[in-house]
Design a protein around this motif. Structure first.
Motif, mmCIF file in Angstrom:
data_model
loop_
_atom_site.group_PDB
_atom_site.id
_atom_site.type_symbol
_atom_site.label_atom_id
_atom_site.label_comp_id
_atom_site.label_asym_id
_atom_site.label_seq_id
_atom_site.Cartn_x
_atom_site.Cartn_y
_atom_site.Cartn_z
ATOM 1 N N VAL A 177 40.763 52.410 60.397
ATOM 2 C CA VAL A 177 41.202 51.173 59.742
ATOM 3 C C VAL A 177 41.867 51.523 58.418
ATOM 4 N N LEU A 178 42.976 50.875 58.150
ATOM 5 C CA LEU A 178 43.657 51.089 56.861
ATOM 6 C C LEU A 178 42.812 50.471 55.741
ATOM 7 N N ILE A 179 42.544 51.265 54.730
ATOM 8 C CA ILE A 179 41.832 50.747 53.553
ATOM 9 C C ILE A 179 42.744 50.965 52.350
ATOM 10 N N THR A 180 43.090 49.876 51.695
ATOM 11 C CA THR A 180 43.963 50.012 50.536
ATOM 12 C C THR A 180 43.413 49.203 49.372
ATOM 13 N N ARG A 181 44.091 49.306 48.239
ATOM 14 C CA ARG A 181 43.557 48.629 47.054
ATOM 15 C C ARG A 181 44.672 48.225 46.114
ATOM 16 N N PHE A 182 44.349 47.242 45.277
ATOM 17 C CA PHE A 182 45.200 46.890 44.136
ATOM 18 C C PHE A 182 44.342 47.221 42.928
ATOM 19 N N ALA A 183 44.909 47.985 41.990
ATOM 20 C CA ALA A 183 44.070 48.549 40.924
ATOM 21 C C ALA A 183 44.676 48.314 39.540
ATOM 22 N N PRO A 184 44.739 47.076 39.107
ATOM 23 C CA PRO A 184 45.367 46.807 37.807
ATOM 24 C C PRO A 184 44.479 47.186 36.628
ATOM 25 N N SER A 185 45.119 47.446 35.514
ATOM 26 C CA SER A 185 44.393 47.664 34.258
ATOM 27 C C SER A 185 44.465 46.352 33.470
ATOM 28 N N PRO A 186 43.335 45.813 33.050
ATOM 29 C CA PRO A 186 43.351 44.510 32.363
ATOM 30 C C PRO A 186 43.750 44.635 30.896
ATOM 31 N N THR A 187 45.016 45.039 30.710
ATOM 32 C CA THR A 187 45.528 45.201 29.344
ATOM 33 C C THR A 187 46.546 44.110 29.032
ATOM 34 N N GLY A 188 46.655 43.125 29.893
ATOM 35 C CA GLY A 188 47.593 42.026 29.693
ATOM 36 C C GLY A 188 47.524 41.134 30.914
ATOM 37 N N ARG A 189 48.279 40.051 30.909
ATOM 38 C CA ARG A 189 48.305 39.172 32.088
ATOM 39 C C ARG A 189 49.238 39.763 33.143
ATOM 40 N N LEU A 190 48.976 39.442 34.396
ATOM 41 C CA LEU A 190 49.803 39.956 35.490
ATOM 42 C C LEU A 190 51.173 39.276 35.485
ATOM 43 N N HIS A 191 52.191 40.025 35.921
ATOM 44 C CA HIS A 191 53.537 39.454 36.044
ATOM 45 C C HIS A 191 54.014 39.592 37.492
ATOM 46 N N LYS A 192 55.279 39.259 37.727
ATOM 47 C CA LYS A 192 55.802 39.269 39.107
ATOM 48 C C LYS A 192 55.726 40.657 39.744
ATOM 49 N N GLY A 193 55.873 41.694 38.930
ATOM 50 C CA GLY A 193 55.783 43.052 39.463
ATOM 51 C C GLY A 193 54.397 43.321 40.032
ATOM 52 N N HIS A 194 53.374 42.854 39.324
ATOM 53 C CA HIS A 194 52.002 43.002 39.842
ATOM 54 C C HIS A 194 51.816 42.183 41.110
ATOM 55 N N ALA A 195 52.380 40.967 41.100
ATOM 56 C CA ALA A 195 52.241 40.107 42.280
ATOM 57 C C ALA A 195 52.840 40.808 43.500
ATOM 58 N N PHE A 196 54.001 41.446 43.314
ATOM 59 C CA PHE A 196 54.654 42.146 44.422
ATOM 60 C C PHE A 196 53.769 43.286 44.924
#
Ligand code: GLU
Length: 284
Positions: A3-22
């Protein structure tokens, strides 16, 4: 079938923008369309830049976007002892050295180095007496991974064989089986003076620990893969498949930046943007 296991791993140093959404949508869809698993990981090891309100903002924005993920969310700040163990393991094998130099000293050295930056980001250990004196003074230090010692530890054959599979595309169109070039980053910091760990250690540890099979992230992190593959080899962790995706740019052709408040999802939402419209705009 695995099974494919993937992740989204942002650093909470600001609010998310469209690049993060993508990025989040790309990873989430890869899991969703294959019956895989999608994980959310909050990479909050930087005590000076990460803030609880940005952490809460990540969750709020991703829920708004219509994404879901497994519980519990892994927060790296809650696992600092795991990373300390990795650093201890590397140190016991003689692969690290203490670096007391300041950022300014390193930058000055780069400016003066005869062979340019690549040489200077390998400052090398301090002479033993100097190191003992700095330690006695209680001065803070970072741990750096010695490329020379890492190469010795792995052996030339394993060093030459360091590679990863790129199923997306690097910034110069790189794809397929790619030979890792861990040397280009120099002797990277594996434990920062202020955080006790550093990005490359935390990210590779967690990808292994969480069984991530596919790292799906922006091309801005393509170069980081070369050093992460080396750490995986040194620690005996599997190397996941990588899918680096293009970076979303604004109308001016520039990448979105966290510091520009006008492009955050929170702001766009307050202006009436719907999640469906954003998904459509980003191609989902
Ligand atoms: N936390 C990193 C960032 O926000 C991403 C880490 C990764 O996807 O490997 O840039």
């Amino acid at each position: 079938m695995t099974v494919l296991i993937t992740r989204f791993a942002p650093s909470p140093t600001g609010r998310l923008h469209k690049g993060h959404a993508f990025s989040a949508l790309t990873a989430w869809s890869a899991a969703d369309t294959t019956g895989g698993r999608f994980l959310l990981r909050i990479e909050d090891i930087d005590p000076t830049r990460c803030r609880p309100e940005f952490d809460a903002g990540v969750l709020e924005d991703l829920v708004w976007l219509g994404l879901d993920w497994e519980s519990p969310v892994r927060r790296q700040s809650e696992h600092l002892s795991d990373y300390a163990t990795v650093i201890d393991t590397l140190d016991r094998r003689g692969l690290l050295y203490r670096c007391f130099r300041t950022r300014k000293e390193i930058l000055d050295a780069i400016g003066n180095a005869p062979h340019g930056a690549a040489e200077a980001v390998r400052p090398g250990p301090h002479p033993p007496e100097e190191e003992a004196a700095l330690l006695a003074e209680g001065r803070a230090f970072a741990w750096r991974l010695s490329l020379d010692r890492a190469r010795e530890a792995l052996g030339d054959r394993a060093w030459q064989a360091l590679a990863f599979v790129e199923e997306g595309e690097g910034p110069d169109g790189e794809r397929g089986l790619i030979r890792a070039r861990p040397g280009t980053a120099g002797d990277v910091v594996v434990a920062r003076k202020d955080a006790g760990t550093a990005y490359h250690v935390a990210v590779t540890h967690d990808d292994a620990r969480q069984g991530v099979t596919h790292v799906i992230r922006g091309q801005d992190l393509f170069e980081a893969t070369h050093i992460q593959v080396l750490l995986q080899a040194l620690m005996g962790w599997p190397t996941p498949v990588y899918r680096h995706h293009r970076l979303v740019t604004g109308p001016d052709g520039r990448r979105y930046a966290k510091r520009d408040g006008s492009v955050t999802l929170a702001h766009l939402r307050s202006q009436g943007l719907s999640p469906a419209a954003l998904r459509a705009e980003l191609g989902f």
